[in-house]
Write an enzyme that holds these catalytic residues in place. Sequence first.
Site, PDB file in Angstrom:
ATOM      1  N   LYS A  46      10.741  -3.478   2.967  1.00 44.33           N
ATOM      2  CA  LYS A  46       9.685  -2.629   3.754  1.00 44.33           C
ATOM      3  C   LYS A  46       8.229  -2.767   2.761  1.00 44.33           C
ATOM      4  CE  LYS A  46      12.861   0.685   6.121  1.00 44.33           C
ATOM      5  NZ  LYS A  46      14.087   0.305   5.818  1.00 44.33           N
TER       6      LYS A  46
ATOM      7  N   LYS B 198      22.395   3.291  13.563  1.00 44.20           N
ATOM      8  CA  LYS B 198      22.264   4.398  12.650  1.00 44.20           C
ATOM      9  C   LYS B 198      23.466   5.012  12.495  1.00 44.20           C
ATOM     10  CE  LYS B 198      18.415   2.916  11.438  1.00 44.20           C
ATOM     11  NZ  LYS B 198      18.049   2.625  10.069  1.00 44.20           N
TER      12      LYS B 198
END
Length: 367
Positions: free
Chosen positions: A265, A165
């Site tokens: 997703k 991240k």
Amino acid sequence: MKITAIKAWQVDLPLKEGRYSWSNGNFVDVFDTTVVAVETDAGITGYAECCPLGSAYLPAYALGVRSGLQEIGPKMLGMDPTNLGAINRHMDAVLRGHNYIKAPIDIACWDILGKQTGLPVYTLLGGAAQEKVALYRAISQQSPEEMAAKIAGYRAEGYTKFQLKVGGNADEDIARIRACRAILTPSDILVADANTGWTRAEAARVVSAVADLDVYIEQPCMSYEECLSIRHRTPRPFILDEVIDNVGSLVKGLADDAMDVINLKISKVGGLTKAKLMRDLAVASGIPMTIEDTWGGDITTAAIAHLARSTPEEFCFSATDFNSYVTISIAEGAPVREHGFMTAPDAPGLGITPRLDVLGTPALHIA
């Protein structure tokens, strides 16, 4: 068969690491997930789960799931849950947009269809294309040294794919990428996921500074056009996520040669029905996918596992075992990680049984 009731439970899912941080200072300490049950007059109940990543990641938020179900739920009563085409067309007709709200109803209907036919969902999605699914581990944004240390720990658990991240200060992100790549073997996969956090100028700096490294660049900027600009500036393999949210955006990305991989997703695109359509289009177009969701626990992980297991291995870049990130189990029979892999249950439907003692009293009951 007809839908007779829809129930929803709110559950808090604390993180084992205490906090999950990503671009631009965003973080979550406890995930607010919604478990949904679709009940029928045949005595079959389907289950699903929807867990947005806070309210600053996508146009979705936890209270919105339950609020949206109150809006759309009464309009689903009396419908045949096994007619998935009609279910999805009706949801799109009575509620414009808000795919994440529709996703758990769609997934629960797949669970019902599997239970009615006695087949696992992965069989209904096309059949088993792989026996076990390779997982990636998301590494929460911290200092370069802390992120590298976490990768070392997760490598010892069997992971070989890691998603950093980044999307913060460009200099710090360059250091994060270099520190983490340095401790990996050549066969390990490293993804630098900015989660839309860089400006175009920052993204240009980072991709230039890490041009000598074996690293994937994921969703560097907010808009599709900005990401496409960065795509043209780097030879590194390129992943798009947030901006690929429906069939139209996938078709455009394919036409523009905008990416090498997509992040698919399930709740972002509206459930398993639409995810399967996008999966099949990506496979036909030669585009691998990370198959996952925004977040969740055991039930979300089961849905991911079924879609991933029915995807050919060469097109399944990775998947996610979200239930290993949290401290609470909300269902029995969910996939369990083993040495960096998981598989989908062979039982009918999603193959899970909710722990009703953990779920408690429904927050919503539509009948």
